[in-house]
Design an enzyme around this catalytic site. Structure first.
Site, PDB file in Angstrom:
ATOM      1  N   ARG A   1      -0.596  -6.129  14.036  1.00 41.06           N
ATOM      2  CA  ARG A   1      -1.201  -5.439  12.785  1.00 41.06           C
ATOM      3  C   ARG A   1      -1.872  -6.217  12.233  1.00 41.06           C
ATOM      4  O   ARG A   1      -3.102  -5.655  11.616  1.00 41.06           O
ATOM      5  CB  ARG A   1       0.030  -4.901  11.758  1.00 41.06           C
ATOM      6  CG  ARG A   1       0.474  -3.882  13.086  1.00 41.06           C
ATOM      7  CD  ARG A   1       2.164  -3.339  12.640  1.00 41.06           C
ATOM      8  NE  ARG A   1       2.673  -2.842  11.123  1.00 41.06           N
ATOM      9  CZ  ARG A   1       3.389  -2.972  10.668  1.00 41.06           C
ATOM     10  NH1 ARG A   1       4.592  -3.497  11.451  1.00 41.06           N
ATOM     11  NH2 ARG A   1       3.283  -2.127   9.553  1.00 41.06           N
TER      12      ARG A   1
ATOM     13  N   ARG B   1      -8.636   4.196   9.468  1.00 45.63           N
ATOM     14  CA  ARG B   1      -8.388   2.585   9.569  1.00 45.63           C
ATOM     15  C   ARG B   1      -9.387   1.637  10.797  1.00 45.63           C
ATOM     16  O   ARG B   1      -9.581   0.884  11.143  1.00 45.63           O
ATOM     17  CB  ARG B   1      -7.009   2.278  10.488  1.00 45.63           C
ATOM     18  CG  ARG B   1      -6.349   2.056   9.978  1.00 45.63           C
ATOM     19  CD  ARG B   1      -4.713   1.549  10.688  1.00 45.63           C
ATOM     20  NE  ARG B   1      -3.717   1.352  10.438  1.00 45.63           N
ATOM     21  CZ  ARG B   1      -2.792   1.687   9.568  1.00 45.63           C
ATOM     22  NH1 ARG B   1      -2.564   3.097   9.347  1.00 45.63           N
ATOM     23  NH2 ARG B   1      -1.460   1.107   9.473  1.00 45.63           N
TER      24      ARG B   1
ATOM     25  N   ARG C   1       9.936  -9.057   4.556  1.00 46.04           N
ATOM     26  CA  ARG C   1      10.129  -7.002   4.515  1.00 46.04           C
ATOM     27  C   ARG C   1      10.801  -6.556   5.452  1.00 46.04           C
ATOM     28  O   ARG C   1      11.804  -6.498   5.442  1.00 46.04           O
ATOM     29  CB  ARG C   1       9.026  -6.803   4.256  1.00 46.04           C
ATOM     30  CG  ARG C   1       9.160  -5.072   4.322  1.00 46.04           C
ATOM     31  CD  ARG C   1       7.699  -4.149   4.150  1.00 46.04           C
ATOM     32  NE  ARG C   1       6.844  -3.836   4.959  1.00 46.04           N
ATOM     33  CZ  ARG C   1       6.119  -3.909   5.940  1.00 46.04           C
ATOM     34  NH1 ARG C   1       5.056  -3.904   4.791  1.00 46.04           N
ATOM     35  NH2 ARG C   1       5.480  -3.090   6.937  1.00 46.04           N
TER      36      ARG C   1
ATOM     37  N   LYS D   1       1.096  -1.708  -0.116  1.00 48.07           N
ATOM     38  CA  LYS D   1       0.108   0.102  -0.053  1.00 48.07           C
ATOM     39  C   LYS D   1       0.864   1.150  -0.197  1.00 48.07           C
ATOM     40  O   LYS D   1       0.874   2.662  -0.500  1.00 48.07           O
ATOM     41  CB  LYS D   1      -0.984  -0.285   0.931  1.00 48.07           C
ATOM     42  CG  LYS D   1      -1.451   1.204   1.597  1.00 48.07           C
ATOM     43  CD  LYS D   1      -2.804   1.262   2.812  1.00 48.07           C
ATOM     44  CE  LYS D   1      -2.148   0.651   3.955  1.00 48.07           C
ATOM     45  NZ  LYS D   1      -1.443   1.127   4.634  1.00 48.07           N
TER      46      LYS D   1
ATOM     47  N   ARG E   1      11.982  -0.646  11.286  1.00 46.28           N
ATOM     48  CA  ARG E   1      10.308   0.147  11.711  1.00 46.28           C
ATOM     49  C   ARG E   1      10.662  -0.707  13.448  1.00 46.28           C
ATOM     50  O   ARG E   1      10.447  -1.851  13.215  1.00 46.28           O
ATOM     51  CB  ARG E   1       9.117  -0.379  10.806  1.00 46.28           C
ATOM     52  CG  ARG E   1       9.842   0.996   9.623  1.00 46.28           C
ATOM     53  CD  ARG E   1       8.088   0.710   9.291  1.00 46.28           C
ATOM     54  NE  ARG E   1       7.111   0.474   9.969  1.00 46.28           N
ATOM     55  CZ  ARG E   1       5.964   0.628   9.208  1.00 46.28           C
ATOM     56  NH1 ARG E   1       5.406   0.888   7.667  1.00 46.28           N
ATOM     57  NH2 ARG E   1       4.772   0.574   9.576  1.00 46.28           N
TER      58      ARG E   1
HETATM   59  P1  AMP Z   1       1.542   2.458   9.102  1.00 44.21           P
HETATM   60  O1  AMP Z   1       3.442   3.006   8.411  1.00 44.21           O
HETATM   61  O2  AMP Z   1       0.092   2.796   8.370  1.00 44.21           O
HETATM   62  O3  AMP Z   1       1.486   1.080   8.638  1.00 44.21           O
HETATM   63  O4  AMP Z   1       1.181   2.713  10.452  1.00 44.21           O
HETATM   64  C1  AMP Z   1       1.963   1.875  11.635  1.00 44.21           C
HETATM   65  C2  AMP Z   1       1.763   2.331  12.968  1.00 44.21           C
HETATM   66  O5  AMP Z   1       1.005   3.931  13.431  1.00 44.21           O
HETATM   67  C3  AMP Z   1       0.067   1.928  13.259  1.00 44.21           C
HETATM   68  O6  AMP Z   1       0.173   0.365  13.290  1.00 44.21           O
HETATM   69  C4  AMP Z   1      -0.660   1.619  13.880  1.00 44.21           C
HETATM   70  O7  AMP Z   1       0.252   2.144  15.150  1.00 44.21           O
HETATM   71  C5  AMP Z   1      -0.174   3.269  13.741  1.00 44.21           C
HETATM   72  N1  AMP Z   1      -1.162   4.324  13.314  1.00 44.21           N
HETATM   73  C6  AMP Z   1      -1.346   5.070  11.334  1.00 44.21           C
HETATM   74  N2  AMP Z   1      -1.798   5.458  11.354  1.00 44.21           N
HETATM   75  C7  AMP Z   1      -3.168   5.010  12.219  1.00 44.21           C
HETATM   76  C8  AMP Z   1      -4.562   5.145  12.179  1.00 44.21           C
HETATM   77  N3  AMP Z   1      -5.480   5.321  11.510  1.00 44.21           N
HETATM   78  N4  AMP Z   1      -5.565   4.916  13.088  1.00 44.21           N
HETATM   79  C9  AMP Z   1      -4.500   4.474  14.137  1.00 44.21           C
HETATM   80  N5  AMP Z   1      -3.274   3.713  14.356  1.00 44.21           N
HETATM   81  C10 AMP Z   1      -2.412   4.689  13.261  1.00 44.21           C
END
Ligand code: AMP
Length: 206
Positions: free
Chosen positions: A149, A88, A127, A13, A138
């Site tokens: 996740r 989300r 990954r 994504k 990360r």
């Molecule tokens: P991502 O980079 O999109 O995989 O997001 C990494 C982490 O950030 C997620 O596992 C959540 O802990 C937090 N996060 C990112 N976007 C959201 C969201 N819209 N709502 C809640 N937590 C978020």
């Protein structure tokens, strides 16, 4: 053009959001990137989010909604944006509707990357391994956090497909195709709307 890109962890994504944003000339707004940037910046949001993110859980809705509410009204997002990682939860989607409605705007399209669940865990563990080898893993790329996740996605985020399908703005693209093919399928899925939005932007620019 205002787009939401949905897809589970490991669906590619983030990569696709960046490519599509470049092609459409609009910013890619990743809540994950914004939250990660807030951690070393030492902001209150960063302090609250750090451990939650490391565990792979979702940060509370009101925190993320506050960030997005500010960001999507900035000048560079005037003619559109791609939201990557937001909403989300259903509550976040409802908040997004409210924010856009208050500004006289609306979402044009929701694109969902469709990826077979069985393929996901292997992909994200791979990954994580590659990122560790390259020295830029990360904090939430551990196996335990990745499992959380995926669970969060299934429980909290997947219901958004129905939410947007019922509103007639959901388009699904096979996320297991080669990267370039996914990118072209995404572009194809929004082609007619992109043309309409470009005309609107052109007619309203000074
Ligand atoms: P991502 O980079 O999109 O995989 O997001 C990494 C982490 O950030 C997620 O596992 C959540 O802990 C937090 N996060 C990112 N976007 C959201 C969201 N819209 N709502 C809640 N937590 C978020």
């Amino acid at each position: 053009m205002r787009i939401v890109l949905l897809g589970p962890p490991g669906s590619g994504k983030g990569t696709q959001a960046i490519r599509l944003a470049k092609q459409l000339g609009i910013p890619q707004l990743s809540t994950g990137d914004m939250l990660r940037a807030a951690v070393p910046a030492g902001t209150l949001i960063g302090a609250k989010a750090k451990e939650i993110m490391e565990r792979g859980e979702l940060v509370p809705d009101q925190l993320v909604v506050a960030i997005v509410a500010e960001r999507i009204l900035e000048a560079d997002a005037k003619y559109g944006f791609i939201l990557d990682g937001f909403p989300r939860t259903i509550a976040q989607a409802a908040a997004l509707d409210d924010i856009l409605r208050a500004a006289g705007l609306r979402l044009d399209s929701v694109l969902e990357l469709d990826v077979d669940e069985a393929a996901l865990l292997g992909r994200i563990l791979n990954r994580a391994k590659e990122a560790t080898a390259n020295g830029h893993a990360r904090a939430d790329d551990t196996e335990a956090a990745l499992r959380v996740r995926l669970e969060e996605y299934r429980g909290q985020t997947k219901p958004l497909s129905d939410y947007y399908r019922e509103r007639g703005i959901l388009k699904r693209v096979d996320g297991l195709q080669p990267i370039d093919k996914v990118a072209s399928s995404l572009l194809e899925a929004i082609a007619s709307q992109a043309r309409r939005c470009a005309r609107t932007a052109a007619s309203s620019s000074p």
